[in-house]
Design a protein around this motif. Sequence first.
Motif, short mmCIF file in Angstrom:
data_model
loop_
_atom_site.label_atom_id
_atom_site.label_comp_id
_atom_site.label_asym_id
_atom_site.label_seq_id
_atom_site.Cartn_x
_atom_site.Cartn_y
_atom_site.Cartn_z
N PRO A 1 0.82 -1.22 0.00
CA PRO A 1 0.00 0.00 0.00
C PRO A 1 0.84 1.26 0.00
N ASP A 2 1.82 1.32 -0.88
CA ASP A 2 2.72 2.46 -1.00
C ASP A 2 2.11 3.47 -1.96
N GLY A 3 1.77 4.67 -1.48
CA GLY A 3 1.11 5.64 -2.33
C GLY A 3 -0.25 5.14 -2.77
N SER A 4 -0.51 5.21 -4.07
CA SER A 4 -1.78 4.69 -4.59
C SER A 4 -1.77 3.18 -4.70
N GLY A 5 -0.59 2.57 -4.47
CA GLY A 5 -0.40 1.13 -4.60
C GLY A 5 0.84 0.87 -5.44
N ALA A 6 1.58 -0.18 -5.11
CA ALA A 6 2.79 -0.52 -5.87
C ALA A 6 2.98 -2.02 -5.85
N LEU A 7 3.74 -2.51 -6.82
CA LEU A 7 3.99 -3.94 -6.96
C LEU A 7 5.47 -4.23 -6.81
N ILE A 8 5.77 -5.31 -6.08
CA ILE A 8 7.13 -5.85 -6.00
C ILE A 8 7.12 -7.15 -6.79
N GLY B 1 -1.26 -7.61 -0.22
CA GLY B 1 -1.67 -8.82 -0.91
C GLY B 1 -0.54 -9.46 -1.68
N ALA B 2 -0.85 -10.56 -2.33
CA ALA B 2 0.15 -11.27 -3.13
C ALA B 2 -0.54 -12.06 -4.23
N LYS B 3 0.17 -12.20 -5.34
CA LYS B 3 -0.28 -13.03 -6.46
C LYS B 3 0.83 -14.00 -6.81
N SER B 4 0.49 -15.27 -6.93
CA SER B 4 1.44 -16.30 -7.35
C SER B 4 0.75 -17.14 -8.42
N ALA B 5 1.19 -16.98 -9.66
CA ALA B 5 0.56 -17.68 -10.80
C ALA B 5 -0.93 -17.34 -10.82
N ASP B 6 -1.82 -18.35 -10.72
CA ASP B 6 -3.26 -18.08 -10.78
C ASP B 6 -3.88 -18.03 -9.39
N ASP C 1 0.81 8.22 -6.97
CA ASP C 1 2.17 7.82 -7.30
C ASP C 1 2.69 6.90 -6.20
N TYR C 2 3.97 6.50 -6.30
CA TYR C 2 4.55 5.64 -5.28
C TYR C 2 5.92 6.16 -4.90
N SER C 3 6.67 5.45 -4.05
CA SER C 3 7.89 5.99 -3.45
C SER C 3 9.17 5.64 -4.21
N TYR C 4 9.06 4.92 -5.30
CA TYR C 4 10.19 4.60 -6.17
C TYR C 4 11.31 3.84 -5.45
N GLU D 1 8.26 -2.13 -8.80
CA GLU D 1 8.29 -2.04 -10.26
C GLU D 1 7.56 -0.83 -10.78
N THR D 2 6.39 -0.56 -10.22
CA THR D 2 5.56 0.51 -10.75
C THR D 2 4.45 0.84 -9.78
N SER D 3 3.89 2.03 -9.94
CA SER D 3 2.69 2.36 -9.18
C SER D 3 1.47 1.79 -9.90
N ILE D 4 0.44 1.52 -9.16
CA ILE D 4 -0.83 1.06 -9.73
C ILE D 4 -1.95 1.87 -9.10
#
Length: 756
Positions: free
Chosen positions: A222-229, A271-276, A605-608, A613-616
Amino acid sequence: MKLLKRIPVSVWIWTVLIIALLLFVVTRLDISSLDRGAVAQAQQGNVGAVKVEKGLAELPQEADFKTVAQNGQLELKLDAKTGHFNVVDKRNGNVWRSYPDPEQWLNEKQEGTWRNHLRSPVMLRYIDLTGKVTQPKETNLLDEQGKIIDVANIDGGFKLTFDMPSKQFTIPIEVKLEGDSVVTKIIDSGIKEGSLSLIWIRLYPFFGASHSTGQEGYLFIPDGSGALIPYSQHSTNVNRIYQEPVYGADVSFKANDEPQSRHPIMMPVFGAKSADKGFLSVIEDGAEMSDVVASPSGVFSGYNWITAQQNYRSTYKQVTNEQKNRFFITYNKKERFTGDRAVRYIMLDKPKANYVGMAERYRQYLMDKYKLQPIKPKNETKLPLTVNLVGAERQNGLITDAYLKATTTSDAMKIVQRLYGLGIDNMVVNYLGWAEGGYSDLGAPLPVDSRLGGEKGMKQFIEFAHMYDIPVYLGTNYMFNNTNAGGFNRRQHGLRDLGGTVLYKDQTIVSLGYLDKVVDREIPYFKKLGADGVLFGTVGFSSEGFGRSVNSDYNTNFPFSREESRKKQQEIMQKFKDASLELRGSKSATFAVPYLNTIDQLIDDYSYDSFSETSIPFIQIALHGLVNYTSQHVNERQEYQKQFLRDLEYGSALSFIFIAENAEDFKNADELHLYSPDYRGWETEALQQYQKMNEALGDVQNKFIVNHRTLAPEVKETTYSNGKRIIVNYGNTTYSSGGITVKPQDYLIVKGGTAR
């Protein structure tokens, strides 16, 4: 001695054996009983006592799991020997484990304590505060050879207790099914400490943990508007993890005044996503005392993992000489943060196992919890344009500060009339800096400054705006006071940290308990002026703000925990709603959403961080259609076209900040450093942007965002529930695919199967 020598040797031998047997029974044999039911056959044991060969035998065994609860969607199984659980998703056959994925365990190279951390159902940090100050230490159930005791079935799940006699810690928990969720809870009333003091607990920290190799996945933070690792080896980030407190740092426990390098958490989710497979977690009870911790693979282990850290103590600054700024950093032994801690893990069905599915599920969670309904726009084809008007501001001088008059109530009438005459016929006005002293003077804002037109002038302006069906909100900031207005005394009414120090730098943070009489006095005044509502603003770039941050307060007149601070803010917001005054927030947290009709400057935005990888647009997907929101003021954009495209991608309404005079002096103003605020230079651009936004977003302002995806590295697509799609191209080359063409630094509207 002679008497002892007469006792036969055989008697001594038998005596020693009997004593040894008694010691074994007392110290090693657990005679606690299990409740009848599915867990009745499980044996309690000292989980750290048995040495296990390296390999799959280190993890819980499938045969040891017994079903303890199930519903139409999920089945919950418990291994009472280890305290771990499995969840079977009946919709798709997915299995979720409270420990790392066994299929990848044989490839795990981590050794020592962290290998046991991975296997343990609970981690904790503690410190010895009984004597000489020591450093905090981390441990887990296995390293402490702890026990699983008091295992029992409860309605919807199970309860048990982690007992660690070696450290004198006892931690009772519950795990229950609720619909598509499993809810874990630490029961505060049963926590026991001995001579050592708890700092934090991580319960089932490796739920859903997965290696990166051979699958597509990411951690959502939950970094900024949301971010993905993204899942990758992250070999260059051996010491880089994400860890931030929910709703920002508690100023009462900040050990230094250094600015935060990351955006504060405004939504208690991860949260997390792994494959499906995918899950969304919502931190419920105790969110205010929680951190979100996320670790990419390659840091502590080969696993990607994310969890909620439940904090029970924190360092604070004990000031010994305020004038000379002398202090020391310590923990509080006598008092810990109290309250149950609950985390909801929501299992996503396969088609929704991505960040869009997580955001959609969070939207539904908010709707269910707060009874939210889709907004009903005043104009279903035209997006409201927010005009922020600054009455006055303060300019710092060598001897005295100058008063910068910027927009009188008469000026405000002219600006509104001019913009409306140009064709901007759906406006909202936020009037800022209208009280004595201007924007930077904080405290009780009454009355309207006579230099701007006074009470009479403000009434006339509001009545004038209402002739054009334009609502007017008056900006105020209740979080700070730097004027001593309204009878404020910072020693009596200011927020104090645990060391007893009033937190004061440029302004005092106000004790929330003091605000009751302030609000009760001011609500009738706002009604008298005819205002439609109030904007709760933030000061400059401060992370503190009403409806945004929560702080502990050790002012004995108004003591509040962080949880009580959040509840008090909600109580005050409800007072305005009860008085039929609408509320707008600024950069607000989701706990304020049920009370707001608009969030101004919603983070986009996010904290870079190097591992992100990117903000979402997670928070935008969750909120669009439920509450209006704007982004950064158009005339304060740093990258003009890019941020225009971002507004289109994120579904943000337009916002400008204008003044009528002294525009050049505002570059050096106290708080508002505006570089291009003169409305005359923005009239044409405001109209053009208004028209573009209406074409793109006017008919979807009450529609949900149902999809968001990356079409190419610099091309994004947002889809609404009525089928409308907005495609933006941030790149420097034309994007073409499937009959769709988007020019560089441009956008395309796709509606009803046609592109525009």
